[in-house]
Design a protein around this motif. Structure first.
Motif, mmCIF file in Angstrom:
data_model
loop_
_atom_site.group_PDB
_atom_site.id
_atom_site.type_symbol
_atom_site.label_atom_id
_atom_site.label_comp_id
_atom_site.label_asym_id
_atom_site.label_seq_id
_atom_site.Cartn_x
_atom_site.Cartn_y
_atom_site.Cartn_z
ATOM 1 N N LYS A 1 0.835 -1.187 0.000
ATOM 2 C CA LYS A 1 0.000 0.000 0.000
ATOM 3 C C LYS A 1 0.881 1.251 0.000
ATOM 4 O O LYS A 1 1.948 1.260 0.615
ATOM 5 N N PRO A 2 0.429 2.313 -0.681
ATOM 6 C CA PRO A 2 1.201 3.558 -0.652
ATOM 7 C C PRO A 2 1.302 4.086 0.784
ATOM 8 O O PRO A 2 0.323 4.099 1.525
ATOM 9 N N GLN A 3 2.472 4.536 1.149
ATOM 10 C CA GLN A 3 2.719 5.061 2.481
ATOM 11 C C GLN A 3 2.617 6.595 2.467
ATOM 12 O O GLN A 3 2.622 7.222 1.400
ATOM 13 N N PRO A 4 2.490 7.215 3.630
ATOM 14 C CA PRO A 4 2.469 8.684 3.677
ATOM 15 C C PRO A 4 3.698 9.269 2.995
ATOM 16 O O PRO A 4 4.806 8.745 3.113
ATOM 17 N N GLY A 5 3.471 10.327 2.237
ATOM 18 C CA GLY A 5 4.581 10.943 1.507
ATOM 19 C C GLY A 5 4.067 11.819 0.380
ATOM 20 O O GLY A 5 2.868 12.115 0.271
ATOM 21 N N THR A 6 4.960 12.231 -0.472
ATOM 22 C CA THR A 6 4.645 13.103 -1.601
ATOM 23 C C THR A 6 4.476 12.266 -2.869
ATOM 24 O O THR A 6 5.297 11.397 -3.162
ATOM 25 N N TYR A 7 3.429 12.576 -3.620
ATOM 26 C CA TYR A 7 3.113 11.820 -4.839
ATOM 27 C C TYR A 7 2.882 12.789 -5.997
ATOM 28 O O TYR A 7 2.605 13.980 -5.796
ATOM 29 N N VAL A 8 2.976 12.238 -7.199
ATOM 30 C CA VAL A 8 2.844 13.042 -8.414
ATOM 31 C C VAL A 8 1.742 12.447 -9.295
ATOM 32 O O VAL A 8 1.709 11.233 -9.530
ATOM 33 N N LEU A 9 0.861 13.320 -9.772
ATOM 34 C CA LEU A 9 -0.206 12.904 -10.696
ATOM 35 C C LEU A 9 0.096 13.429 -12.092
ATOM 36 O O LEU A 9 0.395 14.604 -12.283
ATOM 37 N N THR A 10 -0.021 12.519 -13.070
ATOM 38 C CA THR A 10 0.051 12.891 -14.485
ATOM 39 C C THR A 10 -1.178 12.312 -15.177
ATOM 40 O O THR A 10 -1.519 11.141 -14.963
ATOM 41 N N THR A 11 -1.866 13.106 -15.984
ATOM 42 C CA THR A 11 -3.022 12.614 -16.724
ATOM 43 C C THR A 11 -2.676 12.555 -18.210
ATOM 44 O O THR A 11 -1.873 13.352 -18.712
ATOM 45 N N LYS A 12 -3.315 11.596 -18.900
ATOM 46 C CA LYS A 12 -3.038 11.406 -20.325
ATOM 47 C C LYS A 12 -4.353 11.273 -21.089
ATOM 48 O O LYS A 12 -5.330 10.702 -20.585
ATOM 49 N N LEU A 13 -4.368 11.789 -22.307
ATOM 50 C CA LEU A 13 -5.508 11.661 -23.215
ATOM 51 C C LEU A 13 -4.952 11.371 -24.595
ATOM 52 O O LEU A 13 -4.354 12.243 -25.232
ATOM 53 N N ASP A 14 -5.122 10.124 -25.042
ATOM 54 C CA ASP A 14 -4.489 9.642 -26.274
ATOM 55 C C ASP A 14 -2.976 9.848 -26.163
ATOM 56 O O ASP A 14 -2.355 9.340 -25.242
ATOM 57 N N LYS A 15 -2.392 10.620 -27.061
ATOM 58 C CA LYS A 15 -0.943 10.805 -27.045
ATOM 59 C C LYS A 15 -0.507 12.040 -26.260
ATOM 60 O O LYS A 15 0.687 12.332 -26.167
ATOM 61 N N LYS A 16 -1.472 12.740 -25.689
ATOM 62 C CA LYS A 16 -1.157 13.955 -24.947
ATOM 63 C C LYS A 16 -1.026 13.669 -23.452
ATOM 64 O O LYS A 16 -1.789 12.883 -22.890
ATOM 65 N N SER A 17 -0.051 14.334 -22.824
ATOM 66 C CA SER A 17 0.161 14.183 -21.384
ATOM 67 C C SER A 17 0.151 15.559 -20.724
ATOM 68 O O SER A 17 0.555 16.557 -21.335
#
Length: 208
Positions: free
Chosen positions: A183-199
């Protein structure tokens, strides 16, 4: 010879028997039934003849009584005429900067048209992906365990945007939906979203 006058017929003094009222009623019913049968035959013949003739040109639409076939949604005629690929921008957001223990982050994918012409964009589940990482560790992807992804074409007007939201249950995933117990532990995380070939650009959030 006295008996010869009465043989083969009724005697002059014998009373003439009239049919009873019940007999008259039965005869009337039989006659009415015959009339009804004759009328029904005439009506049936009329319908049969009409069916052979068929509807006239003005009634041609009445031949099909079933439901009309669904029509495909019409796209804007200028949806792709003046739209540049660079006009469509994908962004990543979260509904909070930090989440306490037991709070599930809401991951947001936003697609915007910053151009001057309408753009036709696939915003279906087969095109979008939410990815959570921590450093070089790939923690989660919404595409790992996705079921029956489908396309959804939409015309995005100039200056407009649409959002898709995903509740992340703070779990880890792996390609092919392989079971992951950690399970993910407390800390800093990064979100990236994608739509087809675009990020999108990276968005940072915190799990406490």
């Amino acid at each position: 010879m006295a008996g010869s006058g009465t043989s083969g017929g009724r005697g002059q003094g014998s009373p003439v028997r009239r049919p009873s009222p019940a007999v008259y009623r039965r005869r009337r019913l039989v006659a009415l039934s015959l009339v009804v049968l004759v009328l029904a035959s005439i009506v049936a013949a009329g319908f049969w003849i009409a069916s052979l003739l068929g509807p006239g040109p003005e009634d041609a639409s009445a031949e099909v009584a079933g439901p009309a076939a669904p029509s495909a949604p019409a796209a804007s005629p200028t949806a792709s005429a003046g739209c540049e690929d660079s006009d469509v921008v994908v962004r990543a957001e979260t509904d909070a900067a930090a989440y306490g223990s037991g709070e599930n982050p809401t991951l947001i994918l936003e697609v915007a048209n910053k151009g001057k012409s309408p753009c036709e964009v696939n915003v279906g589940t087969d095109a979008m992906e939410f990815v959570v990482t921590s450093g070089d560790d790939r923690i989660f992807s919404s595409a790992d365990c996705q079921v029956d992804p489908e396309p959804l074409m939409m015309t995005l007007e100039p200056g407009k945007s649409e959002q898709a939201r995903f509740t992340w249950e703070r779990n880890r995933t792996a390609p092919g939906c392989t079971s992951v117990e950690a399970k993910p532990q407390p800390g800093t995380y990064v979100l990236t979203t994608k739509l087809d070939k675009k990020s999108s650009k990276k968005t940072v959030f915190e799990l406490r």
